[in-house]
Design a protein around this motif. Structure first.
Motif, mmCIF file in Angstrom:
data_model
loop_
_atom_site.group_PDB
_atom_site.id
_atom_site.type_symbol
_atom_site.label_atom_id
_atom_site.label_comp_id
_atom_site.label_asym_id
_atom_site.label_seq_id
_atom_site.Cartn_x
_atom_site.Cartn_y
_atom_site.Cartn_z
ATOM 1 N N SER A 173 34.670 24.368 50.128
ATOM 2 C CA SER A 173 33.503 25.246 50.279
ATOM 3 C C SER A 173 33.285 25.679 51.721
ATOM 4 N N LEU A 174 33.795 24.925 52.683
ATOM 5 C CA LEU A 174 33.726 25.335 54.083
ATOM 6 C C LEU A 174 35.143 25.549 54.595
ATOM 7 N N GLY A 175 35.484 26.782 54.870
ATOM 8 C CA GLY A 175 36.813 27.108 55.394
ATOM 9 C C GLY A 175 37.606 27.937 54.424
ATOM 10 N N LYS A 176 38.226 27.293 53.439
ATOM 11 C CA LYS A 176 39.091 28.006 52.497
ATOM 12 C C LYS A 176 38.312 29.057 51.713
ATOM 13 N N ALA A 177 37.124 28.692 51.247
ATOM 14 C CA ALA A 177 36.344 29.634 50.447
ATOM 15 C C ALA A 177 36.011 30.894 51.234
ATOM 16 N N GLN A 178 35.658 30.737 52.513
ATOM 17 C CA GLN A 178 35.324 31.922 53.315
ATOM 18 C C GLN A 178 36.548 32.811 53.532
ATOM 19 N N ARG A 179 37.706 32.211 53.743
ATOM 20 C CA ARG A 179 38.928 33.018 53.891
ATOM 21 C C ARG A 179 39.208 33.806 52.619
ATOM 22 N N LEU A 180 39.094 33.142 51.476
ATOM 23 C CA LEU A 180 39.350 33.815 50.206
ATOM 24 C C LEU A 180 38.375 34.973 49.999
ATOM 25 N N LEU A 181 37.103 34.714 50.244
ATOM 26 C CA LEU A 181 36.102 35.749 50.032
ATOM 27 C C LEU A 181 36.282 36.918 50.998
ATOM 28 N N TYR A 182 36.585 36.615 52.252
ATOM 29 C CA TYR A 182 36.729 37.658 53.261
ATOM 30 C C TYR A 182 37.911 38.577 52.948
ATOM 31 N N HIS A 183 39.011 37.989 52.493
ATOM 32 C CA HIS A 183 40.224 38.781 52.267
ATOM 33 C C HIS A 183 40.350 39.311 50.835
ATOM 34 N N LEU A 184 39.544 38.807 49.908
ATOM 35 C CA LEU A 184 39.670 39.217 48.507
ATOM 36 C C LEU A 184 38.376 39.833 47.972
ATOM 37 N N LYS A 185 37.491 40.281 48.865
ATOM 38 C CA LYS A 185 36.158 40.711 48.441
ATOM 39 C C LYS A 185 36.165 41.904 47.500
ATOM 40 N N ASP A 186 37.245 42.676 47.479
ATOM 41 C CA ASP A 186 37.291 43.854 46.602
ATOM 42 C C ASP A 186 38.243 43.660 45.426
ATOM 43 N N ILE A 187 38.564 42.407 45.111
ATOM 44 C CA ILE A 187 39.629 42.159 44.139
ATOM 45 C C ILE A 187 39.158 42.253 42.692
ATOM 46 N N SER A 188 37.871 42.076 42.445
ATOM 47 C CA SER A 188 37.360 42.165 41.076
ATOM 48 C C SER A 188 35.942 42.729 41.118
ATOM 49 N N PRO A 189 35.461 43.252 39.991
ATOM 50 C CA PRO A 189 34.121 43.848 39.970
ATOM 51 C C PRO A 189 33.042 42.871 40.447
ATOM 52 N N GLU A 190 33.194 41.602 40.065
ATOM 53 C CA GLU A 190 32.251 40.563 40.470
ATOM 54 C C GLU A 190 33.022 39.310 40.866
ATOM 55 N N ILE A 191 32.438 38.534 41.761
ATOM 56 C CA ILE A 191 33.010 37.235 42.113
ATOM 57 C C ILE A 191 31.967 36.180 41.783
ATOM 58 N N TRP A 192 32.358 35.227 40.964
ATOM 59 C CA TRP A 192 31.471 34.143 40.548
ATOM 60 C C TRP A 192 31.872 32.860 41.280
#
Length: 335
Positions: A173-192
């Motif tokens: 939740s600290l580190g990996k999650a932010q990288r994923l969200l930052y680089h994949l923010k447009d990958i799907s209509p919603e992110i849960w």
């Protein structure tokens, strides 16, 4: 007397009378970053980078006594000069430079040498003595550029969408999650997201970080919303009842341990992505070389093997046992 000493409470500076990342409560704790193996509760006063302050308060409690400083800013404790420098590990992570007269030590905490695009990029700090982590201190650990990894993740998500599956990625939740969200923010209509991810993301967004808005998964969330979307959860969610709500889904694990054959199977994952917030073998070697250190202490991970390699290549090195490297917490965070 050494400027820094290794004690049963943590890395101690006798002259300055402070500890770096202590694993027992102390009066003055200087913190490299907010992962639970490096930032523990119970100390009277904390010093860390500005960006780590809200994270520490989230994890250790809002009433802790904590002072934040900028990278490169100097603090003096009993004549000892302390400054924090980017470690590139996670948001707010720092290497701790400790200097007295002409003697300089650097405690690196955890670090990675590839810039992840969101946390401050690693900067080598010249010193005589360097304390380095060795989480992936073997030659087999050799990371691909992160853009290659994210391209592979994107392709995997696209294939899951074509098959009508939910894509579930696991990362801290600290580190990996932010990288994923930052680089994949447009990958799907919603992110849960799992509650552990959601709470950390919301706190960072409130403090100005450019992260996408997430939807929090609760027991009341209808099953239908997950189809063709991305879900991010902590590693502790694997093999739990929390996962069942996403059927049909494909599970991807993001970790440096995916480099070794068999880890993906043991995690019951459909895909393993070699994405780590720690330096690989070459990163560790380049960091040590860039410091110009005359003595290196190796901690947590493959510390014995890495120290031996340095010794064989003319760099005095010694393994030190610490309590770092324990799995970064997720279990206590809400689902």
């Amino acid at each position: 007397m050494q400027l820094l000493q290794f004690t049963d409470k943590g890395i101690y500076c006798p002259v300055g009378d402070f500890y770096i990342d202590p694993w027992q409560p102390v009066q003055k704790a200087v913190i490299t970053h907010a992962h639970s193996d490096h930032a523990r509760g119970g100390s009277q006063n904390y010093l860390c980078h500005h960006d780590s302050v809200p994270i520490l308060k989230l994890r250790l409690g809002p009433d802790i006594s904590v002072q934040g400083v900028a990278y490169g800013e100097t603090i003096r404790m009993n004549g000892v000069t302390i400054s924090l420098h980017p470690a590139g590990h996670v948001i707010g992570s720092a290497q701790i430079r400790v200097a007295l007269n002409n003697e300089v030590w650097v405690a690196s905490g955890d670090y990675k040498t590839e810039h992840d695009g969101i946390s401050a990029a690693f900067e080598p700090v010249p010193c005589q003595t360097f304390i380095t982590e060795c989480t992936f201190g073997l030659p087999i650990y050799n990371w691909q550029p992160q853009q290659v990894v994210f391209d592979n993740i994107r392709q995997w998500v696209h294939e899951n969408q074509q098959a009508g599956k939910t894509s579930v990625l696991l990362g801290y939740s600290l580190g990996k999650a932010q990288r994923l969200l930052y680089h994949l923010k447009d990958i799907s209509p919603e992110i849960w997201a799992h509650g552990a991810i959601y709470i950390t993301n919301q706190m960072l967004r409130e403090h100005g970080w450019d992260l996408p808005e997430l939807h929090r998964i609760t027991p009341e969330t209808p099953h239908s919303v997950f189809k063709n979307n991305l879900v991010i959860g902590p590693p502790s969610a694997a093999d739990t009842t929390w996962m069942r709500r996403f059927n049909p889904y494909s599970l991807g694990v993001c970790s440096g341990w995916m480099q070794v054959r068999g880890h993906m199977r043991r995690r019951n994952a459909d895909a393993g992505f070699i994405l780590s917030d720690h330096a690989d073998w070459n990163g560790l070697l380049s960091a040590v070389k860039a410091t110009g250190a005359e003595k290196v202490y190796t901690t947590h991970g493959f510390s014995s093997a890495f120290a031996r390699y340095l010794q064989e290549n003319g760099i005095p090195a010694e393994e030190v046992k610490t309590e770092y490297g324990v799995t970064e917490e997720e279990e206590t965070n809400p689902s």
